[in-house]
Design a protein around this motif. Structure first.
Motif, PDB file in Angstrom:
ATOM      1  N   PRO A 111       0.760  -1.195  -0.007  1.00  0.00           N
ATOM      2  CA  PRO A 111      -0.193   0.117  -0.043  1.00  0.00           C
ATOM      3  C   PRO A 111       0.926   1.440  -0.057  1.00  0.00           C
ATOM      4  N   ALA A 158      -3.694  11.771  -3.647  1.00  0.00           N
ATOM      5  CA  ALA A 158      -3.577  11.156  -2.481  1.00  0.00           C
ATOM      6  C   ALA A 158      -4.720  11.698  -1.268  1.00  0.00           C
ATOM      7  N   GLN A 197      -4.922   8.737   3.431  1.00  0.00           N
ATOM      8  CA  GLN A 197      -3.597   8.033   3.189  1.00  0.00           C
ATOM      9  C   GLN A 197      -2.461   9.134   3.644  1.00  0.00           C
ATOM     10  N   SER A 215       0.568   4.126   1.709  1.00  0.00           N
ATOM     11  CA  SER A 215       0.955   4.659   2.915  1.00  0.00           C
ATOM     12  C   SER A 215       2.140   3.992   3.484  1.00  0.00           C
TER      13      SER A 215
END
Length: 414
Positions: free
Chosen positions: A4, A310, A314, A6
């Motif tokens: 992911p 984003a 996030q 993040s």
């Protein structure tokens, strides 16, 4: 491998770059501070567990775990002992008589708790037979009024085996005062040293001599002393044993005489644990400062990420990941080092004593001659969990600030 966004960016921010080495240094110090806090908590609590274990073994190895006390003197203790032994938690049952008095020797006096015991059976319920430093337990013979005293009492009166001392016991009478003192000359036949305050407050005589001093028949005893498998189940076990014997008996256990001491030790451990937790909390505050500096340093990067799609969630997750990584690594390092240190602290102190030539724990001053340590998995789990939780909570405010950054404002002043 797919990761992911993040997690990918958050883990990259934990590594040093040429233009933010100071921020990475602050991250490292936060990690080290957290590790040291976890290390200190594990070691200190393990040492406190070790001292509590030593105190439990010594004090509760001397005092009765539980007793079945007769409302009147027990004529035959064996049927009571046989009934008690039927309980699955009871390991031994022996005759026991207890009384209080004053020792007098050459004008000096001190209170004493006298226990009437059977020397042949006392080893089943007490550790005193393993801690006789002078004389022998077997020298307690009926009719000779021998006594085994603690080391502190013996040193206070400067007594040795073969000396005589006077025991003063209060006795109810019809005199105007209601109580008259009764004197009994005792012969010192042994001295024990268990390394606790009982060395200065307890003495042992033969159970038949105790009956004679109480003006009972030689075979009569005050109670039956029980040894149980689980010390903390002693109140329940003694109550269940007495319930099957009837109203002529009542139950007593170690919590009535020593319970306050162990409650105080438990409270002391809790308070010291909370104080040491402040070290971990300070390291968590360092994580907050680190992340705020990172947010300020990465303002332009955050704005670019927002412009390419984003979401604030996030962005918030990125910095939560970074702070959580610092917390997890610091806590794990501190946990591993703390476990290693707790398992080897006794050997380390012994090595320091050999190198320095000085005794840190002298047996003449302390009741132990080394630094005891008992590592408990529950303590380690609790400490590491507290470290994880505090480090995670420390990420919330900086991550929230990062999510609130407006791209246009950040890019204008970057």
């Amino acid at each position: 491998m797919f990761r992911p966004l993040s997690i990918f960016i958050g883990t990259r921010y934990t590594r040093a770059k040429r233009r933010n080495r100071f921020v990475s240094f602050i991250s490292m110090t936060s990690m080290i501070g957290l590790a040291l806090g976890v290390l200190a908590m594990i070691v200190v609590l393990s040492v406190m567990n070790g001292f509590q274990r030593e105190m439990s073994n010594r004090i509760l190895g001397m005092v009765p775990h539980a007793t079945v006390v007769g409302v009147k003197p027990i004529d035959d203790w064996r049927p009571v002992a046989e009934a008690a032994m039927k309980h699955p938690e009871v390991t031994s049952a022996v005759p026991f008589t207890e009384m209080e008095g004053m020792l007098s020797y050459k004008g000096s006096m001190q209170p004493i708790q006298i226990s009437g015991v059977d020397p042949a059976l006392e080893g089943q319920v007490s550790i005193v037979t393993r801690h006789i430093v002078q004389g022998r337990m077997e020298d307690l013979k009926p009719g000779e009024f021998g006594v085994v005293l603690g080391d502190i009492t013996a040193r206070r009166f400067r007594l040795g085996v073969g000396d005589k001392i006077t025991l003063i016991v209060p006795e109810a009478s019809t005199a105007p005062g209601g109580i008259t003192p009764r004197l009994q000359r005792l012969n010192v036949v042994g001295i024990f040293k268990v390394g606790a305050e009982l060395d200065g407050s307890m003495g042992l005589i033969h159970v038949e001599d105790a009956a004679t001093m109480q003006r009972w028949a030689p075979n009569q005893v005050q109670s039956v002393r029980l040894a149980v498998k689980d010390l903390y189940a002693a109140p329940k076990v003694s109550a269940e044993v007495v319930a099957g014997l009837g109203d002529a008996y009542r139950a007593d256990d170690w919590t009535h005489t020593q319970g306050s001491l162990f409650s105080a030790m438990k409270m002391e451990k809790t308070m010291i644990g909370l104080l040491l937790l402040m070290i971990v909390a300070v390291a968590a505050f360092n994580i907050i400062a680190t992340l705020i500096m990172v947010v300020n340093d990465k303002g332009a990067d955050i704005a670019i990420l927002r412009t390419i799609g984003a979401t604030p969630r996030q962005i918030m997750a990125i910095f939560m990941v970074q702070g959580t990584v610092i917390g997890i690594v610091g806590t794990l390092i501190g946990g591993v080092l703390g476990v290693i240190a707790a398992l080897n602290v006794s050997a380390l102190v012994g090595w320091m004593e050999r190198v320095s030539g000085q005794h840190i724990f002298s047996s003449d001053v302390y009741f132990v001659s080394n630094l005891p340590s008992e590592l408990q998995g529950g303590d380690v789990l609790l400490i590491c969990t507290a470290g994880f939780v505090l480090s995670f909570l420390a990420t919330l405010y900086p991550a929230y600030r990062a999510a609130k950054i407006q791209p246009a404002h950040a890019l204008r002043y970057s």
